[in-house]
Scaffold this motif. Structure first.
Motif, PDB file in Angstrom:
ATOM      1  N   ALA A  66       0.915  -1.184   0.133  1.00  0.00           N
ATOM      2  CA  ALA A  66       0.046   0.001  -0.169  1.00  0.00           C
ATOM      3  C   ALA A  66       0.742   1.391  -0.083  1.00  0.00           C
ATOM      4  CB  ALA A  66      -0.915   0.070   1.293  1.00  0.00           C
ATOM      5  N   ALA A  67       1.850   1.268   0.899  1.00  0.00           N
ATOM      6  CA  ALA A  67       2.665   2.433   1.082  1.00  0.00           C
ATOM      7  C   ALA A  67       3.745   2.850  -0.372  1.00  0.00           C
ATOM      8  CB  ALA A  67       3.776   2.228   2.201  1.00  0.00           C
ATOM      9  N   SER A  68       4.018   1.449  -1.010  1.00  0.00           N
ATOM     10  CA  SER A  68       4.829   1.579  -2.026  1.00  0.00           C
ATOM     11  C   SER A  68       4.107   2.098  -3.179  1.00  0.00           C
ATOM     12  CB  SER A  68       5.630   0.284  -2.526  1.00  0.00           C
ATOM     13  OG  SER A  68       4.597  -0.770  -2.558  1.00  0.00           O
ATOM     14  N   THR A  69       2.720   1.779  -3.458  1.00  0.00           N
ATOM     15  CA  THR A  69       1.778   2.031  -4.514  1.00  0.00           C
ATOM     16  C   THR A  69       1.673   3.623  -4.393  1.00  0.00           C
ATOM     17  OG1 THR A  69       0.484   0.037  -4.280  1.00  0.00           O
ATOM     18  CG2 THR A  69      -0.494   2.012  -5.289  1.00  0.00           C
ATOM     19  N   THR A  70       1.503   4.169  -3.307  1.00  0.00           N
ATOM     20  CA  THR A  70       1.329   5.642  -3.208  1.00  0.00           C
ATOM     21  C   THR A  70       2.848   6.494  -3.371  1.00  0.00           C
ATOM     22  OG1 THR A  70       0.016   5.635  -1.099  1.00  0.00           O
ATOM     23  CG2 THR A  70       1.284   7.406  -1.502  1.00  0.00           C
ATOM     24  N   LEU A  71       3.769   5.729  -3.171  1.00  0.00           N
ATOM     25  CA  LEU A  71       5.175   6.362  -3.589  1.00  0.00           C
ATOM     26  C   LEU A  71       5.390   6.257  -5.106  1.00  0.00           C
ATOM     27  CD1 LEU A  71       7.645   5.159  -0.675  1.00  0.00           C
ATOM     28  CD2 LEU A  71       6.896   7.443  -1.044  1.00  0.00           C
ATOM     29  N   HIS A  72       5.029   5.433  -5.479  1.00  0.00           N
ATOM     30  CA  HIS A  72       5.097   5.174  -7.051  1.00  0.00           C
ATOM     31  C   HIS A  72       4.322   6.176  -7.938  1.00  0.00           C
ATOM     32  CE1 HIS A  72       4.653   2.243 -10.673  1.00  0.00           C
ATOM     33  NE2 HIS A  72       4.144   3.376 -11.132  1.00  0.00           N
ATOM     34  N   LEU A  73       3.122   6.352  -7.344  1.00  0.00           N
ATOM     35  CA  LEU A  73       2.482   7.639  -7.937  1.00  0.00           C
ATOM     36  C   LEU A  73       3.142   8.819  -7.838  1.00  0.00           C
ATOM     37  CD1 LEU A  73      -1.029   6.534  -7.343  1.00  0.00           C
ATOM     38  CD2 LEU A  73      -0.149   6.297  -9.452  1.00  0.00           C
ATOM     39  N   ALA A  78       6.738  13.155  -9.927  1.00  0.00           N
ATOM     40  CA  ALA A  78       7.589  14.306  -9.586  1.00  0.00           C
ATOM     41  C   ALA A  78       8.880  14.267 -11.201  1.00  0.00           C
ATOM     42  CB  ALA A  78       8.698  13.397  -8.689  1.00  0.00           C
ATOM     43  N   ILE A  79       8.418  13.200 -12.233  1.00  0.00           N
ATOM     44  CA  ILE A  79       9.248  13.451 -13.101  1.00  0.00           C
ATOM     45  C   ILE A  79       9.047  14.699 -13.988  1.00  0.00           C
ATOM     46  CG2 ILE A  79       9.676  12.213 -15.519  1.00  0.00           C
ATOM     47  CD1 ILE A  79       9.213   9.639 -14.285  1.00  0.00           C
ATOM     48  N   ASP A  80       7.700  14.852 -13.974  1.00  0.00           N
ATOM     49  CA  ASP A  80       7.425  16.148 -14.804  1.00  0.00           C
ATOM     50  C   ASP A  80       7.384  17.464 -13.850  1.00  0.00           C
ATOM     51  OD1 ASP A  80       6.116  16.003 -17.431  1.00  0.00           O
ATOM     52  OD2 ASP A  80       4.932  14.082 -16.707  1.00  0.00           O
ATOM     53  N   ILE A  81       7.105  17.146 -12.488  1.00  0.00           N
ATOM     54  CA  ILE A  81       7.235  18.211 -11.707  1.00  0.00           C
ATOM     55  C   ILE A  81       8.625  18.787 -11.776  1.00  0.00           C
ATOM     56  CG2 ILE A  81       7.080  18.952  -9.249  1.00  0.00           C
ATOM     57  CD1 ILE A  81       4.778  16.786  -8.788  1.00  0.00           C
ATOM     58  N   ASP A  82       9.601  17.935 -11.568  1.00  0.00           N
ATOM     59  CA  ASP A  82      10.866  18.497 -11.629  1.00  0.00           C
ATOM     60  C   ASP A  82      11.510  19.253 -12.845  1.00  0.00           C
ATOM     61  OD1 ASP A  82      13.715  18.174  -9.760  1.00  0.00           O
ATOM     62  OD2 ASP A  82      14.215  18.031 -11.942  1.00  0.00           O
ATOM     63  N   SER A  83      11.022  18.804 -14.087  1.00  0.00           N
ATOM     64  CA  SER A  83      11.227  19.339 -15.169  1.00  0.00           C
ATOM     65  C   SER A  83      10.626  20.776 -15.371  1.00  0.00           C
ATOM     66  CB  SER A  83      10.860  18.599 -16.505  1.00  0.00           C
ATOM     67  OG  SER A  83      11.767  17.510 -16.764  1.00  0.00           O
ATOM     68  N   ASP A  84       9.416  20.664 -15.076  1.00  0.00           N
ATOM     69  CA  ASP A  84       8.661  21.845 -14.749  1.00  0.00           C
ATOM     70  C   ASP A  84       9.228  23.001 -13.916  1.00  0.00           C
ATOM     71  OD1 ASP A  84       5.993  23.343 -15.519  1.00  0.00           O
ATOM     72  OD2 ASP A  84       6.021  23.412 -13.238  1.00  0.00           O
ATOM     73  N   ALA A  85       9.911  22.669 -12.782  1.00  0.00           N
ATOM     74  CA  ALA A  85      10.559  23.465 -11.990  1.00  0.00           C
ATOM     75  C   ALA A  85      11.912  24.091 -12.692  1.00  0.00           C
ATOM     76  CB  ALA A  85      11.055  22.681 -10.566  1.00  0.00           C
ATOM     77  N   TYR A  86      12.704  23.302 -13.255  1.00  0.00           N
ATOM     78  CA  TYR A  86      13.595  23.854 -14.122  1.00  0.00           C
ATOM     79  C   TYR A  86      12.975  24.708 -15.135  1.00  0.00           C
ATOM     80  CZ  TYR A  86      17.564  24.613 -17.071  1.00  0.00           C
ATOM     81  OH  TYR A  86      18.678  24.933 -17.898  1.00  0.00           O
ATOM     82  N   ASN A  87      12.341  24.613 -15.777  1.00  0.00           N
ATOM     83  CA  ASN A  87      11.526  25.546 -16.847  1.00  0.00           C
ATOM     84  C   ASN A  87      11.192  26.814 -16.201  1.00  0.00           C
ATOM     85  OD1 ASN A  87      11.802  23.717 -18.917  1.00  0.00           O
ATOM     86  ND2 ASN A  87       9.734  22.834 -18.566  1.00  0.00           N
ATOM     87  N   GLN A  88      10.922  26.721 -14.993  1.00  0.00           N
ATOM     88  CA  GLN A  88      10.414  28.061 -14.112  1.00  0.00           C
ATOM     89  C   GLN A  88      11.826  28.998 -13.944  1.00  0.00           C
ATOM     90  OE1 GLN A  88       7.391  27.976 -10.843  1.00  0.00           O
ATOM     91  NE2 GLN A  88       7.169  25.870 -11.518  1.00  0.00           N
ATOM     92  N   VAL A  89      12.889  28.239 -13.508  1.00  0.00           N
ATOM     93  CA  VAL A  89      14.074  29.050 -13.381  1.00  0.00           C
ATOM     94  C   VAL A  89      14.615  29.488 -14.606  1.00  0.00           C
ATOM     95  CG1 VAL A  89      16.525  28.640 -12.907  1.00  0.00           C
ATOM     96  CG2 VAL A  89      14.641  27.400 -11.444  1.00  0.00           C
TER      97      VAL A  89
END
Length: 212
Positions: A66-73, A78-89
């Motif tokens: 159950a816990a790993s399923t949540t972390l998976h999502l 985070a793959i897209d979130i991190d790229s978006d964060a760089y784009n903001q910079v």
């Protein structure tokens, strides 16, 4: 987030990663390492559940799954979130700087974006560390036929921690908020130390199981 990197095929994602474009970059790759690691934790738990030999650990395996399923999502996002964060910079550095007002606005936006770009890999680091904690709980209580998978899970999660830490460190010099920067450094160092210890213990267990 407009790129939705997670919807790409593996081949297309790797092609983008190999290109000269700055995103996706190391942060997204760290998150991807974490996703692969936590996916294998899910696999190990699933391969343990329902087997008589591990009946005493059913509750633990259900909790890990159950816990790993949540972390998976979370790590997948985070793959897209991190790229978006760089784009903001990048966008902040591209703001006009002709007048004093423009310079002040640009400087403020750069600081705001850099903090976001630091929090993003910190979140990846934290979630990969949580994944390692779950993998560690499975030591000696999960299907030994999947011991190597548990080892690969831990190694990918450690790579996620290490990669995220590098992406935190590269941003810290550009942050003027010294309290925030110091806090990120301290928490990051602690997280890396914990992750390394957990990985070593998991790896030792796995090597004993598979090298017989």
């Amino acid at each position: 987030m407009k790129s939705f990197l997670v919807n790409l095929s593996v081949a297309d994602f790797m092609a983008k990663l190999a290109s000269k474009e700055p995103t996706p970059g190391g942060g997204s790759a760290a998150a991807l390492s974490g996703v692969m690691g936590i996916s294998l934790v899910q696999m190990v738990a699933s391969l343990t559940l329902g087997r008589k030999k591990y009946a005493d650990h059913e509750g633990l395996m259900n909790d890990i799954l159950a816990a790993s399923t949540t972390l998976h999502l979370d790590l997948l996002n985070a793959i897209d979130i991190d790229s978006d964060a760089y784009n903001q910079v990048s966008a902040a550095f591209g703001m006009p700087k002709e007048t004093d007002e423009e310079k002040a606005a640009r400087s403020a936006k750069i600081q705001e974006a850099t903090i976001i770009a630091t929090k993003s890999p910190f979140d990846i680091l934290t979630k990969c560390l949580d994944g390692l904690k779950l993998a560690h709980k499975a030591i000696g209580k999960s299907n030994t036929n999947a011991a190597s998978d548990l080892g690969v899970a831990a190694t990918n999660l450690l790579a996620g921690v290490s990669g995220a830490w590098m992406n935190i460190l590269i941003n810290l010099p550009g942050i003027k908020d010294e309290t925030f920067a110091a806090d990120m450094r301290k928490q990051g160092e602690d997280g890396v130390a914990q992750a390394s210890k957990l990985w070593e213990e998991i790896n030792n267990y796995v090597m004993q199981e598979i090298n017989q």
